[in-house]
Write an enzyme that holds these catalytic residues in place. Structure first.
Site, PDB file in Angstrom:
ATOM      1  N   ARG A   1       1.148  -1.101  -0.101  1.00 31.84           N
ATOM      2  CA  ARG A   1      -0.356  -0.078  -0.055  1.00 31.84           C
ATOM      3  C   ARG A   1       0.929   1.106  -0.076  1.00 31.84           C
ATOM      4  O   ARG A   1       0.036   2.133   0.354  1.00 31.84           O
ATOM      5  CB  ARG A   1      -1.262   0.111   1.007  1.00 31.84           C
TER       6      ARG A   1
ATOM      7  N   LYS B   1       0.779  -8.723  13.994  1.00 31.23           N
ATOM      8  CA  LYS B   1      -0.660  -8.921  13.289  1.00 31.23           C
ATOM      9  C   LYS B   1      -0.475 -10.540  13.292  1.00 31.23           C
ATOM     10  O   LYS B   1       0.054 -10.855  12.837  1.00 31.23           O
ATOM     11  CB  LYS B   1      -0.591  -8.618  11.281  1.00 31.23           C
TER      12      LYS B   1
ATOM     13  N   GLU C   1      -5.741 -12.073   8.055  1.00 32.29           N
ATOM     14  CA  GLU C   1      -5.805 -12.217   6.577  1.00 32.29           C
ATOM     15  C   GLU C   1      -4.937 -13.639   6.676  1.00 32.29           C
ATOM     16  O   GLU C   1      -3.449 -12.622   5.773  1.00 32.29           O
ATOM     17  CB  GLU C   1      -5.030 -10.589   6.624  1.00 32.29           C
TER      18      GLU C   1
ATOM     19  N   ARG D   1     -18.152  -8.461   9.591  1.00 29.63           N
ATOM     20  CA  ARG D   1     -16.504  -8.042   9.613  1.00 29.63           C
ATOM     21  C   ARG D   1     -16.346  -6.577  10.745  1.00 29.63           C
ATOM     22  O   ARG D   1     -15.762  -6.760  11.527  1.00 29.63           O
ATOM     23  CB  ARG D   1     -16.251  -7.413   8.720  1.00 29.63           C
TER      24      ARG D   1
ATOM     25  N   ASP E   1     -12.458  -0.813   7.736  1.00 29.31           N
ATOM     26  CA  ASP E   1     -10.306  -0.610   7.253  1.00 29.31           C
ATOM     27  C   ASP E   1     -10.019   0.685   6.402  1.00 29.31           C
ATOM     28  O   ASP E   1      -9.902   0.911   5.506  1.00 29.31           O
ATOM     29  CB  ASP E   1     -10.493  -2.446   6.103  1.00 29.31           C
TER      30      ASP E   1
ATOM     31  N   GLU F   1      -4.442   4.393   0.568  1.00 30.33           N
ATOM     32  CA  GLU F   1      -5.067   2.947   0.142  1.00 30.33           C
ATOM     33  C   GLU F   1      -6.436   3.131  -0.009  1.00 30.33           C
ATOM     34  O   GLU F   1      -6.786   3.017  -1.409  1.00 30.33           O
ATOM     35  CB  GLU F   1      -5.131   2.047   1.188  1.00 30.33           C
TER      36      GLU F   1
ATOM     37  N   GLU G   1     -14.736  11.995  -0.560  1.00 31.19           N
ATOM     38  CA  GLU G   1     -16.061  11.264  -0.279  1.00 31.19           C
ATOM     39  C   GLU G   1     -16.798  11.674  -1.304  1.00 31.19           C
ATOM     40  O   GLU G   1     -18.018  10.778  -1.240  1.00 31.19           O
ATOM     41  CB  GLU G   1     -16.471  11.874   1.315  1.00 31.19           C
TER      42      GLU G   1
ATOM     43  N   TRP H   1     -14.343 -10.754   1.966  1.00 27.35           N
ATOM     44  CA  TRP H   1     -13.370 -10.088   2.579  1.00 27.35           C
ATOM     45  C   TRP H   1     -14.593  -9.816   3.305  1.00 27.35           C
ATOM     46  O   TRP H   1     -14.403  -8.724   4.508  1.00 27.35           O
ATOM     47  CB  TRP H   1     -12.819  -8.770   2.008  1.00 27.35           C
TER      48      TRP H   1
HETATM   49  C1  GCV Z   1      -0.809  -4.612   5.918  1.00 27.17           C
HETATM   50  C2  GCV Z   1      -5.820  -4.193   4.938  1.00 27.17           C
HETATM   51  C3  GCV Z   1      -4.262  -3.739   4.070  1.00 27.17           C
HETATM   52  C4  GCV Z   1      -3.822  -4.603   3.581  1.00 27.17           C
HETATM   53  C5  GCV Z   1      -3.064  -4.526   5.268  1.00 27.17           C
HETATM   54  C6  GCV Z   1      -3.963  -4.470   6.193  1.00 27.17           C
HETATM   55  C7  GCV Z   1      -3.552  -4.534   7.647  1.00 27.17           C
HETATM   56  O1  GCV Z   1      -6.615  -5.306   4.726  1.00 27.17           O
HETATM   57  O2  GCV Z   1      -5.449  -3.799   2.584  1.00 27.17           O
HETATM   58  O3  GCV Z   1      -2.406  -4.833   2.722  1.00 27.17           O
HETATM   59  O4  GCV Z   1      -2.323  -5.790   5.669  1.00 27.17           O
HETATM   60  O5  GCV Z   1      -5.229  -4.240   6.346  1.00 27.17           O
HETATM   61  O6  GCV Z   1      -3.339  -3.227   8.224  1.00 27.17           O
HETATM   62  O7  GCV Z   1      -2.816  -5.231   7.910  1.00 27.17           O
END
Ligand code: GCV
Length: 646
Positions: free
Chosen positions: A141, A262, A266, A316, A345, A373, A478, A508
């Site tokens: 990103r 993390k 994911e 989510r 997110d 992003e 926005e 997702w």
């Molecule tokens: C680093 C989102 C982004 C991912 C990122 C994730 C996170 O899903 O698209 O690229 O991963 O957030 O914050 O861990």
């Protein structure tokens, strides 16, 4: 003017007021040496003089008697002398940059102030990969080129840019940096062990500006690096492995900040593989770091990313709260739970994450995303200071800023000469840094501060124009993108540009549920996923109520017919049309305004901004036309003003 990199908010000119004075610096140590070096350079350029003895106009001193907290400084002026005092060198460094920011105001009138950071943890998190990732590239990103730390899989030989970066961060008040992606791939995993020398070399650059280095680590490292059969947090061998690995890190980097993790998110490994909780996982690392004063940033971004889109009951938005609130009070004191500011997110509009107000017995840091992003990827002007300010001020009884210990900013920096791709995106990094120091700062005042520092001595017309372009650029983005808090509608994977149904049938958990009758996600307690129930009063009832829910979040919380009348008087579908036309018009106005002043800035800066604005307009038009056409086709309702919809 632009050599290897742009000076951002520290151009030489920003030091004129200080550098033309007699400047005393008292105290010893690395950070004091940094201040002395800064003072000497400024004085050389502007004719002032370091004045360690004798008369001076400004004095910086560390004084151990001072009744001051870590990083705090006093800033006072009387009898023609400006005096900055701190109990520790870090406080003095912050005081030094405060004087720089004040310019001539630091040398006029009398004042007596104290300045302390509101949040002790102010960390910039890089999602940099050591190797170029086949899908994500070098910086996940990242929209500003490659990593400033690594090139071709190795630490860069010339770290002068890293030093300049540390200086910029310190000047904004940042005191910590995480240097690698939270998605830890093989090469980055090794930074913890056999590649720790690279981390140490970076730490040396950051140390000179009072910034502690943190590392994102692989929860499965005892297996992948240590050769153990397990990474179970309650296994003695695993505990011993982390203890030894951490000790080795501190042997190389005595002021190492800690780990960022993390886990179970994911696809990243985590404690769930061993039927252990996030508290078990986080406490394992906390135990290893505690003897050295390190912390674990344990991310709360945990949700089911393999959802079935047919399943309307899984939400989510609920996930972080559901996972973590049962664990409140079970984390070691040196665990910081790192919570994204919204429940989804980093969308252009989300409610504030209810988890931020629901962990009274756990240190929490709020995570914001400077890398744009979902907000135009540094090709669009989108000043996010106002969004973050809203989050920090959001009242869960007390404002979020009073509930959290830290602010973590996902970096928007790369090896691009302007640092951030779009030169105006520098303002986001600056604002994030400054808001972490003082969340009460007005984001518009911060924008003015950034403009004045970055374009010193320029024509007031330029400053006015930049302010006009950047203020409310978040709302402009926005308007022409996803409406009324519904989120996403972006191209899957890279997240740039419109694709209304792009995420609709994916795993997702990011859906808008538009059909011929209406749109939005029912998250009410009465008929939906019950997410509103994660909020305390009054928010749980405000968001629950169709009549009271703020327009900008309506589709986040409710599924409504297109004919539903908003609080602003428009129907949902007409609002979608109106805002999408208005958003593009706003970009056209930005461009006109910029054209009037672009000749006043450095050519390279102007050229980059021109190119980005042209791209922003093309992209905004595409968003407008795709979104309007989509909803016209779904609803069959024409635009009341008869504008062109395809
Ligand atoms: C680093 C989102 C982004 C991912 C990122 C994730 C996170 O899903 O698209 O690229 O991963 O957030 O914050 O861990």
């Amino acid at each position: 003017m632009i050599s290897d990199f742009h000076p951002a908010w520290l151009p030489a000119e920003a030091f004129r007021a200080l550098g033309s004075r007699r400047v005393q610096v008292r105290g010893d140590g690395l950070l004091l040496d940094t201040v002395r070096t800064e003072v000497a350079a400024a004085c050389r350029r502007f004719g002032g003089a370091p004045a360690d003895t004798g008369l001076c106009d400004v004095s910086f001193a560390v004084s151990s008697q001072a009744d001051l907290a870590p990083e705090e400084f006093t800033y006072a002026r009387g009898e023609g002398v400006t005096v900055v005092r701190a109990a520790d060198p870090a406080g003095l460094l912050h005081g030094f940059f405060h004087v720089v920011r004040q310019g001539e105001r630091a040398f006029a009138g009398d004042f007596d102030e104290r300045h302390a950071p509101a949040l002790p943890i102010r960390l910039v998190s890089h999602w940099d990969n050591v190797d170029v990732h086949p899908v994500m590239g070098q910086v996940e990103r990242g929209y500003a080129g490659g990593s400033i730390f690594w090139s071709a899989g190795r630490l860069r030989e010339d770290l002068s840019r890293v030093r300049a970066y540390a200086r910029l961060l310190a000047a904004g008040g940042i005191n910590a940096v995480a240097i690698n992606n939270v998605n830890v791939h093989e090469a980055e995993a090794h930074l913890l062990t056999d590649r720790i020398g690279e981390v140490a070399a970076l730490a040396e650059q950051f140390r000179a500006y009072g910034i502690r280095v943190h590392l994102s680590v692989d929860f499965a490292a005892p297996i992948t690096l240590g050769g153990l059969p397990t990474a179970d947090p309650l296994d003695e061998r695993v505990r011993a492995w982390w203890a030894q690995a951490t000790q080795a890190v501190y042997a190389r980097i005595p002021d190492f900040g800690g780990y960022v993790v993390k886990a179970d998110s994911e696809g990243q490994p985590g404690p769930s593989a061993y039927a252990r909780s996030h508290a078990d996982g986080a406490n394992l690392l906390a135990e290893a770091l505690a003897p050295f004063g390190g912390v674990v940033h344990w991310r709360a971004f945990v949700y089911n990313h393999r959802q079935d889109w047919r399943d309307r009951s899984t939400d989510r938005a609920r996930a972080a709260y559901d996972h973590f609130t049962p664990l409140d009070g079970r984390f070691a004191p040196n665990v910081i739970l790192q919570v994204k500011h919204g429940p989804m997110d980093f969308q252009v509009r989300e409610p504030v994450s209810p988890l931020l107000g629901a962990m009274p017995s756990t240190p929490v840091a709020v995570e914001v995303q400077a890398t744009q992003e979902y907000t135009g990827q540094q090709r669009h002007v989108c000043y996010l200071g106002p969004m973050w300010s809203e989050v920090l001020r959001f009242p869960f009884g007390r404002p979020v800023a009073g509930l959290v210990q830290g602010m973590v900013t996902v970096a928007n920096v790369g090896d691009d000469p302007f640092w951030t791709g779009h030169p105006l995106a520098q303002a986001n990094l600056y604002a994030a840094a400054r808001l972490g120091w003082n969340p009460a700062l007005d984001p518009l005042a911060l924008l003015d501060e950034w403009i004045a520092l970055t374009f010193p001595g320029h024509d007031p017309a330029l400053r006015e124009a930049l302010r006009a372009i950047m203020d409310e650029s978040w709302q402009a983005y926005e308007r022409y993108t996803a409406p009324l808090g519904v989120g996403f509608m972006v191209r899957p994977g890279h997240h740039y540009g419109p694709d209304v149904d792009g995420y609709e049938y994916t795993p997702w958990g990011t859906y808008h549920f538009a059909d011929r009758d209406g749109i939005g996600v029912d998250r009410t307690r009465a008929t939906g996923t019950g997410f509103t129930g994660q909020y305390p009063s009054p928010w749980r009832d405000l968001y629950e109520s169709l009549a009271d829910c703020p327009d900008e979040l309506l589709l986040f919380f409710h599924h409504v017919p297109y004919a539903h009348v908003l609080r602003n008087g428009a129907t949902v579908v007409q609002h979608i049309y109106d805002t999408h036309f208005a958003g593009v018009e706003r970009v056209e106005a930005m461009i006109l305004r910029w054209q009037q002043v672009s000749g006043l800035v450095d050519e390279a800066v102007a050229a980059r901004i021109n190119e980005r604005l042209a791209q922003q307009l093309r992209s905004a038009e595409e968003w407008r036309d795709q979104v309007n056409t989509y909803f016209y086709r779904k609803s069959g309702v024409p635009d009341a003003r008869g504008r062109r919809i395809y």
